[in-house]
Design a protein around this motif. Structure first.
Motif, short mmCIF file in Angstrom:
data_model
loop_
_atom_site.label_atom_id
_atom_site.label_comp_id
_atom_site.label_asym_id
_atom_site.label_seq_id
_atom_site.Cartn_x
_atom_site.Cartn_y
_atom_site.Cartn_z
N ILE A 288 0.80 -1.23 0.00
CA ILE A 288 0.00 0.00 0.00
C ILE A 288 0.83 1.28 0.00
O ILE A 288 0.27 2.37 -0.01
CB ILE A 288 -0.97 0.03 1.20
N VAL A 289 2.15 1.16 0.02
CA VAL A 289 2.96 2.37 -0.05
C VAL A 289 2.91 2.92 -1.47
O VAL A 289 2.80 2.16 -2.45
CB VAL A 289 4.42 2.07 0.38
N ALA A 290 2.91 4.24 -1.60
CA ALA A 290 2.90 4.86 -2.92
C ALA A 290 4.10 4.38 -3.74
O ALA A 290 5.21 4.28 -3.21
CB ALA A 290 2.93 6.38 -2.79
N LYS A 291 3.87 4.06 -4.98
CA LYS A 291 4.88 3.35 -5.78
C LYS A 291 6.14 4.16 -6.05
O LYS A 291 7.19 3.59 -6.35
CB LYS A 291 4.26 2.86 -7.09
N HIS A 292 6.06 5.48 -5.93
CA HIS A 292 7.29 6.25 -6.17
C HIS A 292 8.34 5.97 -5.11
O HIS A 292 9.53 6.18 -5.34
CB HIS A 292 6.99 7.76 -6.28
N HIS A 293 7.92 5.47 -3.93
CA HIS A 293 8.90 5.10 -2.91
C HIS A 293 9.67 3.85 -3.31
O HIS A 293 10.75 3.59 -2.78
CB HIS A 293 8.20 4.84 -1.58
N LEU A 294 9.12 3.06 -4.22
CA LEU A 294 9.77 1.85 -4.70
C LEU A 294 10.55 2.10 -5.98
O LEU A 294 11.66 1.59 -6.14
CB LEU A 294 8.72 0.75 -4.94
N VAL A 295 9.98 2.90 -6.87
CA VAL A 295 10.60 3.14 -8.17
C VAL A 295 11.93 3.88 -8.02
O VAL A 295 12.93 3.54 -8.66
CB VAL A 295 9.65 3.92 -9.09
N TYR A 296 11.94 4.89 -7.16
CA TYR A 296 13.14 5.72 -7.03
C TYR A 296 14.07 5.27 -5.90
O TYR A 296 15.16 5.80 -5.75
CB TYR A 296 12.72 7.19 -6.81
N HIS A 297 13.58 4.34 -5.08
CA HIS A 297 14.40 3.84 -3.98
C HIS A 297 14.23 2.32 -3.93
O HIS A 297 13.46 1.79 -3.13
CB HIS A 297 13.96 4.47 -2.64
N LEU A 298 14.94 1.62 -4.79
CA LEU A 298 14.74 0.18 -4.96
C LEU A 298 15.00 -0.59 -3.68
O LEU A 298 14.42 -1.66 -3.45
CB LEU A 298 15.63 -0.34 -6.09
N GLY A 299 15.86 -0.07 -2.84
CA GLY A 299 16.17 -0.77 -1.60
C GLY A 299 15.01 -0.79 -0.62
O GLY A 299 15.01 -1.58 0.34
#
Length: 354
Positions: A288-299
């Protein structure tokens, strides 16, 4: 003059010249309430609601201390996210704080609950290095051990023997009811809670796992059954002065990866949202975290998988629409109790409001 109301409680008529007699029925004058409250204060007793701490620090702050007498609390979330583990840990925390508690378990037998409690307690004592639930189960299932007691059996595990000692120290305050979807009705739940109050002399935190399993006679459909159960549990909480925590299953349509579960996704009647005083919904943070937290911070991807987000969707006595996060320790059947407010942006959907 004395008469009876439809519910069977005595009703005392009050004239303007004579002082009102004390009245313990459903219909009471404000004078009676004032006198009773002053008497409690004079005796050094608690005049307001009693509070049962959950032991999850961030949640207790949001709830202004914990669960309160007379409250109905619903805990929902997708399957496999740790609803039972979190609720059982709350129950353990409240009895460890010298309160009383009872679990109505429609899903697990008493020994299974014991295994979980030992793992939770070991984790609280020894932290992340403590014996996990799998090791606790293996210890009980070992057929050739020479150990003659639980403490001896877990003597070589991190926190295991100490966990057994801890459970023995508060075991008389924690009650486990192995419940049946055929026979453990609302009346049976109420009778057991009353028995605990009479025997222990203290009101317990009541945990029902889970609400949709409570049987209701009469051939009702699921929405109707759920409405009856939630209304009766709320009535019991008020009548007996106990907090009732009920785990609630999710509607199948809401069990979709990447979708945030909200209160309207709980399985059953809309009475769930309206009757409850507190509604807590668990979601996997990664989902449920906004995907920009994953796209720009892969870790972040792997890190977020180790956390669950608890949304306080409704809270009549404190903060609501607040997102907290707690670290999973699923190998130990528990969560880290400290928690914190979620800093990252989460995906949003429709939120229930009164």
């Amino acid at each position: 003059m004395t008469s009876a109301d439809p519910a069977g409680a005595s009703v005392v008529s009050i004239n303007g010249d004579a002082p009102a007699s004390r009245n313990t029925g459903r219909l009471r004058s404000l004078t009676d309430v004032l006198v009773e409250t002053d008497e409690k204060l004079r005796l050094g007793q608690i005049a307001g609601a009693r509070v049962w701490p959950t032991g999850f620090d961030a949640l207790d702050i949001a709830l202004t201390g914990g669960f309160r007498s007379g409250e109905l609390v619903l805990l929902g979330g997708p399957q496999g996210l740790g609803k039972t583990a979190m609720a059982l840990q709350m129950l353990r925390n409240t009895v460890a704080a010298n309160r009383s508690g009872v679990l109505f378990s429609y899903e697990h037998d008493a020994h299974g609950i014991l295994e979980r409690l030992i793992a939770i307690e070991a984790g609280a004592i020894a932290g992340a290095e403590a014996a996990g639930l799998a090791k606790i189960r293996a210890g009980f299932e070992a057929r050739h051990s020479r150990a003659k007691s639980m403490r001896e059996r877990f003597a070589d595990t991190q926190g295991g023997a100490e966990a057994v000692d801890a459970l023995e120290s508060y075991g008389d305050r924690l009650h486990v009811h192995t419940s049946s979807g055929m026979h453990t009705t609302l009346d049976a739940i109420r009778a057991s809670v009353m028995q605990i109050i009479e025997t222990d002399g203290r009101a317990p935190l009541v945990l029902v796992d889970y609400l949709q399993k409570v049987p209701v006679p009469g051939g009702l459909n699921e929405d109707e059954r759920v409405a009856v159960v939630v209304e009766r549990l709320k009535d019991m909480a008020l009548e007996l002065g106990v907090p009732v925590v009920a785990i609630v299953a999710a509607d199948k349509s809401s069990l979709v990866a990447g979708r945030r579960m909200r209160v309207n996704d709980l399985r059953g009647s809309s009475a769930l949202a309206y009757e409850a005083d507190v509604v807590l919904i668990l979601n996997d943070k990664y989902d449920i975290v906004a995907k920009h937290h994953l796209v720009y911070h892969l870790g972040n991807a792997e890190r977020f998988r180790h956390w669950v987000v608890m949304s306080i969707e409704k809270n009549r006595n404190g903060a609501d629409h607040l997102e907290l996060e707690f670290q999973k320790r699923f190998d130990q059947g528990r969560f880290e109790p400290e928690g914190r407010v979620v800093e990252e942006q989460l995906i949003e959907e429709r939120v229930y409001r009164e």
